[in-house]
Design a protein around this motif. Structure first.
Motif, PDB file in Angstrom:
ATOM      1  N   LYS A  26       0.855  -1.199   0.000  1.00 20.84           N
ATOM      2  CA  LYS A  26       0.000   0.000   0.000  1.00 20.84           C
ATOM      3  C   LYS A  26       0.883   1.237   0.000  1.00 20.84           C
ATOM      4  CE  LYS A  26      -0.337   0.336   5.045  1.00 20.84           C
ATOM      5  NZ  LYS A  26       0.448   1.545   5.200  1.00 20.84           N
ATOM      6  N   CYS A  71      -1.083   4.765  -0.536  1.00 17.23           N
ATOM      7  CA  CYS A  71      -1.943   5.904  -0.209  1.00 17.23           C
ATOM      8  C   CYS A  71      -2.790   5.638   1.018  1.00 17.23           C
ATOM      9  CB  CYS A  71      -2.819   6.296  -1.401  1.00 17.23           C
ATOM     10  SG  CYS A  71      -4.091   5.093  -1.809  1.00 17.23           S
ATOM     11  N   CYS A 118      -3.495   4.915  -5.217  1.00 17.77           N
ATOM     12  CA  CYS A 118      -2.182   4.465  -5.698  1.00 17.77           C
ATOM     13  C   CYS A 118      -2.259   3.162  -6.503  1.00 17.77           C
ATOM     14  CB  CYS A 118      -1.193   4.324  -4.532  1.00 17.77           C
ATOM     15  SG  CYS A 118      -1.471   2.882  -3.495  1.00 17.77           S
ATOM     16  N   ARG A 119      -3.287   2.393  -6.309  1.00 10.85           N
ATOM     17  CA  ARG A 119      -3.526   1.140  -7.025  1.00 10.85           C
ATOM     18  C   ARG A 119      -2.463   0.076  -6.739  1.00 10.85           C
ATOM     19  NH1 ARG A 119      -8.347   1.078  -7.680  1.00 10.85           N
ATOM     20  NH2 ARG A 119      -8.308  -0.412  -9.392  1.00 10.85           N
ATOM     21  N   LEU A 120      -1.815   0.183  -5.620  1.00  8.68           N
ATOM     22  CA  LEU A 120      -0.788  -0.804  -5.286  1.00  8.68           C
ATOM     23  C   LEU A 120      -1.386  -1.978  -4.519  1.00  8.68           C
ATOM     24  CD1 LEU A 120       2.268  -0.833  -5.778  1.00  8.68           C
ATOM     25  CD2 LEU A 120       2.571  -0.071  -3.429  1.00  8.68           C
ATOM     26  N   CYS A 121      -2.558  -1.764  -3.949  1.00 15.89           N
ATOM     27  CA  CYS A 121      -3.132  -2.764  -3.043  1.00 15.89           C
ATOM     28  C   CYS A 121      -4.142  -3.662  -3.763  1.00 15.89           C
ATOM     29  CB  CYS A 121      -3.797  -2.069  -1.872  1.00 15.89           C
ATOM     30  SG  CYS A 121      -5.242  -1.116  -2.361  1.00 15.89           S
ATOM     31  N   ALA A 172      -9.277  -2.563  -5.286  1.00 16.67           N
ATOM     32  CA  ALA A 172      -8.299  -2.080  -4.303  1.00 16.67           C
ATOM     33  C   ALA A 172      -8.710  -2.579  -2.919  1.00 16.67           C
ATOM     34  CB  ALA A 172      -8.262  -0.552  -4.316  1.00 16.67           C
ATOM     35  N   CYS A 188      -7.920  -1.474  -0.074  1.00 20.90           N
ATOM     36  CA  CYS A 188      -8.170  -0.440   0.941  1.00 20.90           C
ATOM     37  C   CYS A 188      -9.583   0.108   0.863  1.00 20.90           C
ATOM     38  CB  CYS A 188      -7.136   0.674   0.830  1.00 20.90           C
ATOM     39  SG  CYS A 188      -7.178   1.548  -0.738  1.00 20.90           S
TER      40      CYS A 188
END
Ligand code: SF4
Ligand code: SF4
Ligand code: SF4
Ligand code: FES
Length: 956
Positions: free
Chosen positions: A50, A52, A63-66, A78, A80
């Motif tokens: 994560k 953001c 952020c689109r990482l999760c 996402a 989150c």
């Protein structure tokens, strides 16, 4: 940047009582409904990358990482922003997800400086961590294209830097400023590649609305926002949880240390009073603790015209004890006394009152709470039965209508103000009763329903007229009153407030508040659901301070607003340990736990444990000590941590009293205004250098923990113990925990309190005893502490401090966010960049009448004295009212305040002084004398410092 000891679960907890079970990576996880997948995974020890997200802020999903995969769901939601659902099957790790996450990280890193090894966040940077977590090995795009790497740093804030080159535009800072702090100082300006974090309209941080609370710095996952102390000193090695020593909010902090050196103060996410938030004082204003002005060696002198002589501890203590005994032998047992401070710990305050009662043999002990919240103690005890606020701070989140009377939370209790603002943004209604337009009246996304801008000194008239409406319009909660209160006292009160002379129409001439506004505010408070009252020194520091506190309690009882979440009567205590210093028996008439010294059974318990006969008659209050000194009968004073020459009213009277005494012993960090009149100086320790506890405005006892050695060699409790022993008392504590054990043994509301329990629970709200082993968040739940609630008649008696042709304006006083009390600490920090002098706020009409322009010097004359301040023209104050702060000694705000005081407690009437204001060109006569005296005392101090420690034995 994250604290060195914090685990971030990604999103805030859900309050739902419904439990939901799902599978994440094959593990069965049960969490409350509404929990995010990210948090559910983290609770099961499954880490989803994560950037953001943080558990201090609502999820944002930028952020689109999760990204995760959910069985039966298309795409990659996402984690989150996706809530759990029963039976859901979630994968957090697989080849597809890994590829997608690497792609996201690649984009971030391609526009980020690669100076990790020299970056202050190295090893604590979430971007760096995530690059590792997603297995990023190379950046295919290269670093040559358009980027932000040359963006200029903003160094304007004295405590933190903003380096846009490192920014990943995750918006955590913006959301922290909005959600946590409620200042809305930051935005993301521009779009796409041109998106940048912008304070206000692209200003520098110092030129924006930023109040330097540090929330954005804490939220930032990179080194973009970094503490300057961290950049200069490097990352900490260990951390210790302690409690802020500034205001009565009592925020919990992690003191991050490198050996004995403080690197930074990080608000503790598990802190029960602050939940990870802070203000500029507790977060950053620590420079005073190592300031060169600090005195670290004991000093003595025969008279205040002599240079100071540095001596060793033994000499200083022996001299102080000998002087105190000499005075008692010559002038009598009652010729000496002690003053303790709300800046001291509970244990220190307890010891000072013990020293006075058992060692001096009299009850001449008082505290600075005398001049702030003594009416709270008196008024709430009389009506509700306990001298303390009724709620937790968190209770405000259940309030439907909030009434703020004579308090300015955004300046004086900023972290609680942020929480209150959060509730107001959720829709709770706000009523403000204050002569001045404080920030809360209108601030981003908040507007008070009513601002009752009353004339200073007419609080009781206002509260009676609010009560009048409630009684006459049938808004009393009869059922509550019949069941919980003394009906006879209620009926008497009802008849009294119902009298026409108490109506808003009749009182409008006194208060200046339109009757319609009072009627409407009364209806709102009585009918909106949960009504909570918060009040401050604008209530207590009046000739009718105690009456007003009782009036507030009457109003809360009549409307059934006591004894549950979201309601109550809540005094906002000014200093860190006002509640504690009162609890610890530092008033001349009370033992710890608010028990009168004339109570034989209580006295017997103290006598048995202390092995000494104690007096049954109350001793002298601070103003009585001054009077007695001027009469020649009071000769010696031991003052720990308090600066009465600056903080008490009518400065010239105070300094004349100090001059009349033969031995003044000051125990402090600096040569404060009082120490300039002292004969013995005992160098104290800062809160970073000692163990103990503070009790905040919610009755919350929190641990204060030593993180470094005392610069003077002793913690303050040890110095009091040395003095006690030199006076022949037996006092052998080896640690403050033993003092707390004694407090617990002697005080019914503290019997369950111990350092061990405090360490285990984090904090405890008293009463803590067999009935409430883990403390008491809300008081008066089923019955009032005194049994039935008692209504008291609150007849409005106008103050004798009247305006007339000679003194046509009313001066009222208050505080400002960046400074604290007499300013001894905050003036010795970079906080002076926000406020470097006290100013006189003056309405444009009053200014025009006097030909005064913004920034002019103006003389402020009262019946007590005259001072000169710089004028600030503003319509925050109403015509006829002027306002100033009192943080700088040379301002002499208390040269003009009078000796009028509360009828019950002698709390000074700081908030009402009739004055005239005129344009002048030079300082007042008092200021010139003060300047000269100050210079002379500084020289006498410098001479001592330059003489070295040769006189007497070496300091420890
Ligand atoms: S300054 Fe920090 S928190 Fe704010 S957007 Fe940039 S990286 Fe995120
Ligand atoms: S320091 Fe606080 S007020 Fe200032 S921008 Fe950051 S969050 Fe907002
Ligand atoms: S709100 Fe009060 S207790 Fe909290 S950090 Fe600020 S000064 Fe300290
Ligand atoms: S952490 Fe979920 S989108 Fe950024």
């Amino acid at each position: 940047m994250q604290s060195i000891a914090e685990n971030d679960l990604g999103t805030p907890p859900s309050a739902s009582a419904v439990q939901v079970t799902l599978q994440i990576d094959g593990c069965e996880v049960t969490v409350p409904a509404g929990t995010s997948l990210m948090r559910a995974a983290a609770l099961a020890d499954l880490k989803i990358p994560k950037l953001c997200a943080t558990d201090q802020l609502e999820a944002f999903g930028s952020c689109r990482l999760c990204l995760v995969q959910i069985e039966g769901v298309k795409g990659y939601p996402a984690a989150c922003t996706t809530p759990v659902a029963a039976g859901m099957k979630v994968s957090t790790q697989n080849a597809d997800l890994a590829r997608l996450r690497r792609g996201v990280m690649e984009l971030y890193i391609s526009d980020h400086p690669l100076d990790c090894l020299t970056c202050p966040a190295n090893g604590h940077c979430e971007l760096q961590d995530m690059a590792g977590a997603v297995g990023l090995r190379e950046v295919r795009y290269g670093y040559a294209g358009a980027n932000h790497l040359d963006s200029a740093k903003d160094e304007s804030n004295p405590y933190f830097t903003f380096d846009p080159a490192k920014c990943i535009v995750c918006s955590r800072c913006v959301r922290a400023c909005d959600e946590q702090q409620g200042t809305f100082a930051l935005t993301i300006a521009g779009r796409g590649f041109h998106s940048v974090v912008a304070p206000s309209q692209g200003d520098a941080f110092m030129d924006s609305e930023c109040v330097s609370c540090g929330a954005c710095v804490q939220a930032c996952p990179t080194a973009t926002l970094s503490e300057k102390s961290l950049i200069e000193q490097g990352q900490a090695e260990h951390s210790v949880i302690t409690t802020c020593a500034y205001c009565g909010v009592g925020c919990s902090f992690r003191a991050e240390m490198r050996g004995e050196e403080l690197v930074r103060m990080v608000p503790n996410k598990d802190g029960h009073a602050n939940h990870g938030h802070s203000c500029v004082k507790g977060r950053f204003a620590m420079g005073y603790a190592t300031h060169p002005d600090r005195i670290t060696k004991p000093m003595i002198r025969a008279s205040i015209n002599d240079p100071w002589r540095e001596v060793g501890w033994e000499t200083a203590i022996a001299h102080a004890a000998a002087e105190l005994r000499r005075l008692q032998a010559k002038y009598g047992r009652d010729s000496i006394g002690g003053i303790t401070s709300s800046r001291c710990t509970n244990e220190e305050t307890y010891l000072v009152q013990k020293l006075v009662r058992a060692g001096f043999g009299n009850n001449n002990v008082d505290t600075c709470a005398r001049v702030c919240h003594s009416p709270t103690g008196y008024g709430l005890k009389q009506t509700l039965g306990e001298s303390a606020g009724t709620q937790t701070f968190d209770s405000v989140m259940a309030a439907d209508v909030i009434m703020v009377i004579g308090a300015n939370p955004t300046d004086a209790h900023p972290v609680f103000a942020s929480q209150m603002k959060r509730r107001l943004r959720q829709g709770a209604k706000l009523i403000i009763a204050d002569p001045r337009r404080i920030d809360l009246v209108r601030t981003p996304h908040i507007e008070a329903e009513h601002h009752l801008a009353l004339r200073p000194g007419t609080n009781v008239a206002l509260i009676n007229s609010l009560a009048h409406v409630i009684v006459r319009e049938g808004l009393v909660k009869e059922e509550f009153v019949r069941a919980r209160c003394e009906v006879e006292s209620f009926e008497k009160w009802r008849r009294f407030v119902a009298e026409e002379r108490n109506s808003p129409e009749a009182m409008a001439a006194e208060t200046g508040v339109p009757a319609a506004a009072v009627r409407s505010a009364a209806r709102l408070y009585a009918t909106a659901g949960n009504g909570a009252i918060y009040y401050g020194l604008g209530v207590t520091e009046h000739s009718q301070g105690s009456t007003m506190v009782m009036g507030i309690a009457n109003l809360a009882m009549a409307t059934g607003n006591v004894g549950r979440e979201g309601v109550g009567v809540n005094p906002l205590r000014g200093q860190n340990n006002v509640q504690g210093s009162c609890d610890m028996g530092s008033f001349p008439h009370e033992f710890p736990g608010y028990r009168h010294v004339s109570d034989d059974a209580t006295r017997a318990r103290f006598e048995a444990l202390w092995k000494v006969k104690l007096l049954a008659e109350p001793g002298l209050r601070i103003p009585n000590m001054f009077e007695a000194a001027l009469d020649g009968g009071f000769k010696g004073l031991y003052i720990e941590g308090e600066d009465i020459a600056q903080s008490d009213p009518n400065t010239q009277h105070v300094t004349a009293s100090l001059t009349a005494m033969e031995c003044i012993i000051v125990q402090d960090l600096f040569l404060n205004e009082t120490a300039k009149y002292a004969h013995v100086f005992l160098p104290g320790s800062s809160f970073l250098e000692k163990d103990g506890t503070f009790t905040n405005a919610e009755r919350r006892i929190s641990p204060v923990r030593r993180v470094s050695q005392s610069k003077s060699g002793y913690a303050d409790w040890e110095i009091t113990q040395l003095l006690a022993r030199a006076l022949g008392m037996e006092m052998n504590y080896s640690h403050p925990s033993e003092i707390m054990d004694e407090i617990a043994a002697l005080t019914p509301t503290f019997t369950g309190v111990s350092f061990e329990k405090l360490d285990r629970l984090g904090s405890i709200q008293w009463p803590c005893n067999d009935e409430h082993p883990e403390g008491t968040p809300t008081m008066h739940v089923d019955t009032f502490v005194r049994g039935k609630g008692r209504f008291l008649i609150t007849e409005y008696v106008p103050t004798t401090e009247k305006v007339n042709a000679r003194y046509p304006l009313i001066l009222t006083t208050g505080r400002i966010l960046s400074q604290y009390n007499v300013g001894a600490q905050t003036r010795r920090t970079d906080n002076v960049m926000w406020h470097d002098e006290d100013r006189l706020e003056l309405h444009p009409h009053d200014a025009e009448e006097r030909g005064v322009k913004d920034g002019d010097w103006v003389g402020v004359q009262s019946r007590a004295g005259e001072t000169v301040l710089r004028a600030q023209i503003t319509d925050r104050v109403q015509p006829g009212v002027v306002y100033t702060t009192f943080h700088f000694p040379e301002s002499g705000a208390n040269v003009i305040t009078t000796e009028n005081s509360d009828w019950a407690t002698n709390c000074p009437e700081y908030k009402v002084t009739a004055v005239q204001v005129t344009r002048v060109t030079q300082p007042s006569a008092w200021q010139r004398r003060h300047g000269e005296f100050d210079r002379r005392q500084q020289e006498l101090l410098d001479q001592a410092v330059h003489a070295g420690a040769g006189a007497g034995e070496p300091a420890r």
